[in-house]
Motif scaffolding. Sequence first.
Motif, PDB file in Angstrom:
ATOM      1  N   GLU A 105      18.903  17.383  -1.857  1.00 18.78           N
ATOM      2  CA  GLU A 105      18.876  16.762  -0.535  1.00 18.78           C
ATOM      3  C   GLU A 105      19.799  17.477   0.443  1.00 18.78           C
ATOM      4  O   GLU A 105      19.531  17.518   1.643  1.00 18.78           O
ATOM      5  CB  GLU A 105      19.314  15.294  -0.634  1.00 18.78           C
ATOM      6  N   ARG A 106      20.881  18.070  -0.108  1.00 21.12           N
ATOM      7  CA  ARG A 106      21.869  18.713   0.753  1.00 21.12           C
ATOM      8  C   ARG A 106      22.381  19.990   0.109  1.00 21.12           C
ATOM      9  O   ARG A 106      22.323  20.149  -1.107  1.00 21.12           O
ATOM     10  CB  ARG A 106      23.032  17.743   1.049  1.00 21.12           C
ATOM     11  N   SER A 290      32.204  14.306   3.924  1.00 20.84           N
ATOM     12  CA  SER A 290      31.080  14.210   4.862  1.00 20.84           C
ATOM     13  C   SER A 290      29.751  14.092   4.118  1.00 20.84           C
ATOM     14  O   SER A 290      28.887  13.286   4.486  1.00 20.84           O
ATOM     15  CB  SER A 290      31.058  15.438   5.776  1.00 20.84           C
ATOM     16  N   ILE A 291      29.597  14.902   3.062  1.00 26.77           N
ATOM     17  CA  ILE A 291      28.356  14.863   2.288  1.00 26.77           C
ATOM     18  C   ILE A 291      28.152  13.483   1.673  1.00 26.77           C
ATOM     19  O   ILE A 291      27.065  12.882   1.771  1.00 26.77           O
ATOM     20  CB  ILE A 291      28.385  15.941   1.182  1.00 26.77           C
ATOM     21  N   ASN A 292      29.188  12.961   1.042  1.00 26.59           N
ATOM     22  CA  ASN A 292      29.053  11.664   0.378  1.00 26.59           C
ATOM     23  C   ASN A 292      28.793  10.543   1.375  1.00 26.59           C
ATOM     24  O   ASN A 292      27.966   9.655   1.123  1.00 26.59           O
ATOM     25  CB  ASN A 292      30.305  11.351  -0.434  1.00 26.59           C
ATOM     26  N   MET A 293      29.479  10.564   2.503  1.00 32.07           N
ATOM     27  CA  MET A 293      29.267   9.526   3.504  1.00 32.07           C
ATOM     28  C   MET A 293      27.854   9.599   4.076  1.00 32.07           C
ATOM     29  O   MET A 293      27.188   8.565   4.273  1.00 32.07           O
ATOM     30  CB  MET A 293      30.294   9.645   4.632  1.00 32.07           C
ATOM     31  N   THR A 296      25.521   8.184   1.574  1.00 28.58           N
ATOM     32  CA  THR A 296      25.721   6.740   1.514  1.00 28.58           C
ATOM     33  C   THR A 296      25.002   6.037   2.653  1.00 28.58           C
ATOM     34  O   THR A 296      24.284   5.046   2.443  1.00 28.58           O
ATOM     35  CB  THR A 296      27.228   6.411   1.564  1.00 28.58           C
ATOM     36  N   LEU A 297      25.166   6.546   3.859  1.00 28.80           N
ATOM     37  CA  LEU A 297      24.556   5.909   5.037  1.00 28.80           C
ATOM     38  C   LEU A 297      23.038   6.020   4.999  1.00 28.80           C
ATOM     39  O   LEU A 297      22.320   5.106   5.427  1.00 28.80           O
ATOM     40  CB  LEU A 297      25.097   6.531   6.309  1.00 28.80           C
ATOM     41  N   ASP A 298      22.515   7.125   4.479  1.00 23.74           N
ATOM     42  CA  ASP A 298      21.054   7.307   4.390  1.00 23.74           C
ATOM     43  C   ASP A 298      20.422   6.338   3.393  1.00 23.74           C
ATOM     44  O   ASP A 298      19.294   5.875   3.584  1.00 23.74           O
ATOM     45  CB  ASP A 298      20.722   8.737   3.958  1.00 23.74           C
ATOM     46  N   ARG A 299      21.146   6.008   2.339  1.00 25.89           N
ATOM     47  CA  ARG A 299      20.549   5.231   1.249  1.00 25.89           C
ATOM     48  C   ARG A 299      20.870   3.743   1.270  1.00 25.89           C
ATOM     49  O   ARG A 299      20.230   2.959   0.586  1.00 25.89           O
ATOM     50  CB  ARG A 299      21.003   5.806  -0.095  1.00 25.89           C
TER      51      ARG A 299
END
Length: 300
Positions: A105-106, A290-293, A296-299
């Motif tokens: 995804e990233r 930043s990646i984890n946040m 998190t916000l997308d899911r």
Amino acid sequence: MEKLDCIVIGAGPAGLSAALTLGRARRKIAIFDNGKNRNRVTRESNGFLTRDGIKPQVFKEIAMKELESYPSVSISNETVIQVKKEEQKDLFLIKTSNNHFYFAERILLATGIQEEFSFSQIKQYYGKSLFSCPYCDGWEQRDKPLAIIAEAEKHMIHLTKLVYNWSKDLIVFTNGHQLSNNVRNDFARKEIKIYTTRIKNLHGDNGNIKSIELESGDNILRSGGFVVPSFYRPNQFAEQLNCQINENKRIITDGGRSTTNGVYIAGETETVGPSSLMMAAADGNKAAFSINMDITLDRF
């Protein structure tokens, strides 16, 4: 094909730091590294709290051992040769030199930079007795008879003034480039000699420099020194992913996020300039937040 949360390209301090943070956040990630990190020629790395003087390979091995505690993190010794965005799937696809493909995804680009030298023989001594960072290696070179090898006047001025904090026994070599009278006068007041004649040869053994031979026939004894390399990214991944890059070749980022959605940058890759282990590791940590946040916000 299994979909990963994030692919980290590069296992230097930035990539490994990001991997640790993402592993602890229970993200499924894969790290790809080909072992060509810039500090592999360095005998020891300095200035990293609790790890001062550690060999770069030992630092890397410790970090990789720590990552074994996190089952969602995998490490692959493969060279990534292609990165692209699969728009229909909204995923990134990477291809390795072993013709393996991976989806994520990233993407985090932490491949670092590489050096180039105007005088190729410097490579034989670089990381052993010739260095580029006084903060990293100045202490070990303190009070020694040192050479400053730099061609651009602004770089030479900056480096010479900085190294003067560690040793007053300095000689500047410009490899055929002339200097302004103001610079000559400033250095003369500090008893710093300047040679503008082109360098013919470097003499030493096992990476330890002993003297610098000029085309004029002069052979000047030195036991170490500092140089100004030029730096470049060893790949075009940022360009392939349409990341915005400014006129100074710096990738534009905000908290590790590039201007391409889903692409993150950490460490020397961003600035095309040298960085310490500690600063690169901090960059990786910041990008991982930043990646984890974002995940998190997308899911949620």
